[in-house]
Design an enzyme around this catalytic site. Sequence first.
Site, PDB file in Angstrom:
ATOM      1  N   LYS A   1       0.875  -1.136  -0.050  1.00  0.00           N
ATOM      2  CA  LYS A   1      -0.077   0.052  -0.013  1.00  0.00           C
ATOM      3  C   LYS A   1       1.113   1.306   0.110  1.00  0.00           C
ATOM      4  CE  LYS A   1      -0.358  -0.518   4.947  1.00  0.00           C
ATOM      5  NZ  LYS A   1      -1.052  -0.914   6.266  1.00  0.00           N
TER       6      LYS A   1
ATOM      7  N   TYR B   1      15.775  30.108   8.158  1.00  0.00           N
ATOM      8  CA  TYR B   1      14.756  30.684   8.667  1.00  0.00           C
ATOM      9  C   TYR B   1      14.601  31.090  10.082  1.00  0.00           C
ATOM     10  CZ  TYR B   1      12.228  30.191   4.064  1.00  0.00           C
ATOM     11  OH  TYR B   1      11.909  30.448   2.885  1.00  0.00           O
TER      12      TYR B   1
HETATM   13  C1  LIG Z   1      -0.181  -1.979   6.737  1.00  0.00           C
HETATM   14  C2  LIG Z   1      -1.034  -3.198   7.226  1.00  0.00           C
HETATM   15  C3  LIG Z   1       0.023  -4.302   7.293  1.00  0.00           C
HETATM   16  C4  LIG Z   1       1.361  -4.196   7.354  1.00  0.00           C
HETATM   17  O1  LIG Z   1       1.986  -3.633   8.516  1.00  0.00           O
HETATM   18  P1  LIG Z   1       3.780  -3.442   8.538  1.00  0.00           P
HETATM   19  O2  LIG Z   1       3.727  -2.855  10.181  1.00  0.00           O
HETATM   20  O3  LIG Z   1       4.092  -2.541   7.625  1.00  0.00           O
HETATM   21  O4  LIG Z   1       4.188  -5.040   8.490  1.00  0.00           O
HETATM   22  C5  LIG Z   1      -0.526  -5.360   7.687  1.00  0.00           C
HETATM   23  N1  LIG Z   1      -1.933  -5.470   7.685  1.00  0.00           N
HETATM   24  C6  LIG Z   1      -2.604  -4.320   7.881  1.00  0.00           C
HETATM   25  C7  LIG Z   1      -4.250  -4.608   7.825  1.00  0.00           C
HETATM   26  C8  LIG Z   1      -2.144  -3.310   7.391  1.00  0.00           C
HETATM   27  O5  LIG Z   1      -2.875  -2.208   7.355  1.00  0.00           O
END
Ligand SMILES: *Cc1c(COP(=O)(O)O)cnc(C)c1O
Length: 371
Positions: free
Chosen positions: A36, A256
Amino acid sequence: MTWSAPRALIDHAALRHNLGAARRLAPTSRVWAVVKANAYGHGLEQTAATLADADGFAVARVEEGVRLCEAGVSRPILVLEGALCADELAVAARFQLGLALHHRGQVALLEEAAPPAPLACWIKVDTGMHRLGFAPAVVPGVLEVLGHRCGGVRLAGLLTHLANADVPEDTSSVQQCRALQALAAGRGLPLSIANSAGLIALPAARTEWVRPGIMLYGASPFVTGCGADLGLAPAMTLQGPLLAIQHLAAGAAVGYGGTYVCPEAMPVGVVGVGYGDGYPRHAPTGTPVLLRGVRVPLIGRVSMDMISVDLRPQPAATVGDSVTLWGGGLPVEEIAARSGTIPYELLCRISPRVHLEHLPETAGEPAGLRQ
Ligand SMILES: *Cc1c(COP(=O)(O)O)cnc(C)c1O
């Protein structure tokens, strides 16, 4: 100088190495590579191509699943948030995306739509995180509806997400595993529990399917330590060019707000990367960057396109040098901790103006492990 914009080098050997590490932790589990958020900033399509040995890919949204299909991915794809409306469900059906179902509205959509070819559906159970999912008490009823009234569904299993797996000694993770196992008892349904932290630290979470995300990119899911401690190799190295070197007098204020004042006459470097590229604006004075193998500290405020660094530790610095902000030799976990955030956020917030440069896999070890 051949380039003036920041770039993120993506080490595909590291991605594959890290998938191997995930597999070794749970050799009998099947692995959804979680890709994702543009594969946590690493480039969705390219990452999926390199991780083609995964048993499937998990994404948050239907749109991300469609992108994978259009890139030619043929492994199962799971949309972790499921489809939210009839149009989205129609798209999911057209591309045969697997869906996690977390509320009754999604079940009703499936009943109405009756997709021509059954969709693999995972029931998302809220075992304690209290974000998405059905309460365990209502799951038997949902299973009933899906089993009997929904022709367009292939019930694939039960899924839950751990709230505190990043703190391995927290006992709530084991309780969450038990709650899901209790629901599955006697039903013969596959389970999916583990994220990276669960996969690494919680044997009870290594069920039929595991869902590693952050560890594939070489970063640690835990509150302390870094990926290298876990045998992982960083997949992203963010670099920016040294744009200028200023020789400032004692008392000169930098950037800044002039929050950094030179304690003596000193060389100050200006690096062409800033919060507009995804470098955290909250990185404080003292946050290290890597210049010709030496750590030099950031000084003053982070600007949109630039940061300033104290060049006293690296007198050999030359305009045009490439400066590493995180990655090989400088763990992203360290920059995240200094900035009050987590590596997840830094990786996935790389902005679109950062060019991703994909390094092909070579025969050897990933670069991050060679250091
Ligand atoms: C993002 C996500 C993962 C992966 O998690 P990590 O901590 O990056 O390994 C697994 N399951 C779900 C439902 C997620 O949203």
